[in-house]
Design a protein around this motif. Sequence first.
Motif, PDB file in Angstrom:
ATOM      1  N   TYR A   1       0.262   6.922  -5.850  1.00  0.00           N
ATOM      2  CA  TYR A   1      -0.906   7.144  -4.997  1.00  0.00           C
ATOM      3  C   TYR A   1      -1.858   8.161  -5.627  1.00  0.00           C
ATOM      4  O   TYR A   1      -3.086   7.998  -5.597  1.00  0.00           O
ATOM      5  CB  TYR A   1      -0.454   7.617  -3.616  1.00  0.00           C
ATOM      6  CG  TYR A   1      -1.584   7.720  -2.613  1.00  0.00           C
ATOM      7  CD1 TYR A   1      -2.255   6.585  -2.175  1.00  0.00           C
ATOM      8  CD2 TYR A   1      -1.973   8.950  -2.094  1.00  0.00           C
ATOM      9  CE1 TYR A   1      -3.294   6.664  -1.248  1.00  0.00           C
ATOM     10  CE2 TYR A   1      -3.005   9.045  -1.165  1.00  0.00           C
ATOM     11  CZ  TYR A   1      -3.661   7.900  -0.756  1.00  0.00           C
ATOM     12  OH  TYR A   1      -4.686   7.990   0.157  1.00  0.00           O
TER      13      TYR A   1
ATOM     14  N   GLY B   1       0.820  -1.207   0.000  1.00  0.00           N
ATOM     15  CA  GLY B   1       0.000   0.000   0.000  1.00  0.00           C
ATOM     16  C   GLY B   1       0.855   1.257   0.000  1.00  0.00           C
ATOM     17  O   GLY B   1       1.816   1.367   0.773  1.00  0.00           O
TER      18      GLY B   1
ATOM     19  N   GLU C   1      -7.854   6.375   6.767  1.00  0.00           N
ATOM     20  CA  GLU C   1      -8.078   5.381   5.730  1.00  0.00           C
ATOM     21  C   GLU C   1      -8.330   4.013   6.336  1.00  0.00           C
ATOM     22  O   GLU C   1      -9.141   3.226   5.839  1.00  0.00           O
ATOM     23  CB  GLU C   1      -6.878   5.309   4.786  1.00  0.00           C
ATOM     24  CG  GLU C   1      -7.043   4.343   3.646  1.00  0.00           C
ATOM     25  CD  GLU C   1      -5.800   4.221   2.778  1.00  0.00           C
ATOM     26  OE1 GLU C   1      -4.811   3.619   3.247  1.00  0.00           O
ATOM     27  OE2 GLU C   1      -5.805   4.726   1.651  1.00  0.00           O
TER      28      GLU C   1
ATOM     29  N   ARG D   1       1.103   3.704   3.374  1.00  0.00           N
ATOM     30  CA  ARG D   1       1.995   3.245   4.443  1.00  0.00           C
ATOM     31  C   ARG D   1       3.444   3.609   4.159  1.00  0.00           C
ATOM     32  O   ARG D   1       4.181   4.064   5.030  1.00  0.00           O
ATOM     33  CB  ARG D   1       1.862   1.734   4.625  1.00  0.00           C
ATOM     34  CG  ARG D   1       0.507   1.281   5.157  1.00  0.00           C
ATOM     35  CD  ARG D   1       0.462  -0.220   5.309  1.00  0.00           C
ATOM     36  NE  ARG D   1      -0.834  -0.666   5.814  1.00  0.00           N
ATOM     37  CZ  ARG D   1      -1.156  -1.933   6.005  1.00  0.00           C
ATOM     38  NH1 ARG D   1      -0.279  -2.889   5.725  1.00  0.00           N
ATOM     39  NH2 ARG D   1      -2.351  -2.246   6.472  1.00  0.00           N
TER      40      ARG D   1
END
Length: 393
Positions: free
Chosen positions: A326, A274, A392, A277
């Motif tokens: 992202y 992800g 999130e 992170r």
Amino acid sequence: MRRRLRSLDALAATAAIWFLAKFLRYAFPPLFPALSVRYGVTDATLGLAFTAMLLVYALLQFPAGALADRIGATTVITAGAAVAGVAGLVLAFDIPFVVLVGAMVLVGIGTGVHKTVAVGLLSTVYTERTGRALGVLDTAGALAGVAAPAAIAFCLASGRVTWHAVFLAGGLTGLGLAVLAHRWLGAREPEPDGTSDERVSLRRYAALFREPAFAGFVLVTVGFSFAYNGVVAFLPRYLETTGLTPATASAVYGSLFVVSLVQTVTGDLADRVGALRVIVVTLAVATVGLLALIAVPEGAGITVLVGTVVVFGLGSHGFRPVRGAYLMALLPEDVSGGGLGVVRTILMGAGALAPGVVGIVSTYAGFTIAFSVLWVALAVAAVVAGVLLVTEA
């Protein structure tokens, strides 16, 4: 193997042009002492000239992305490489200061249309490996930060070659890459339908900022860009204030970019665990590194300085490719090019102001205060990224 290599042509072309774009930009900070002597100007003047180049770069992000949505990425990327090449050729001559500033602005124009368009193209061509592809792209750009100071240092120390030769090589390379990009990218890019931009209004782009996650991450990118661009523009000068010679300061400055290979790691890691992170961790590392750099006492030694610069570099370079991945995940497909352009216009606009701010503040209050301002911006970015991760989850 041949098919595998052929599949990398789009990445190779965009990465090579991005290397050139960053090479031309990173060649200026190591030249600031020489330019100050040659033209009799202050750090504040040089910082404002650098800001002018970056502001033009920033203002082109949205138009470039929106134009690529309509006429295709290949045309935009090719034109940008050609303009950067022409700027390099202008800088290859001993020119008046006002012409030099004009050539710097031309560098901003030629390179300003590339990154936004390249990110969109690579995310389309390498759908399943976007993070890794962007990691390679950003690594190529960061390696220019190693090559440019080294090339400038060599020319300054040489009795036969002046620093103008660096820009001559860059100009010729830019023109060659324009031809290469037109051939390679044209064969890989999907045909634009010519209608997407007509259906998208400015309100559609403005509506993106009503999404808390999107608006919050724009704030993160703005804080990081302001801090990073300010450090990159004046790190050699700052290092000289700690007692290093200009040559040693240039070498330490290069270590900031040597660690850029971390981008391939963080880009791949973002695909696995992800992006957000990885973003939080890398920003935290960069914040610690910059704080340590500011806190280093005069005469602390080159080892300590290299260590702090490397820590800041690991966090900063680790963040950059993940940021692009992202953002592409947050953007709707119908406005991906223009939307990324809007974000990059904002973040690069903030980053463009940084050299001017650092140049002025350092001239009148010292580099410690100037770099402390940058640290505050970076710390805010790290905190906001942490909040986004918590919300999130």
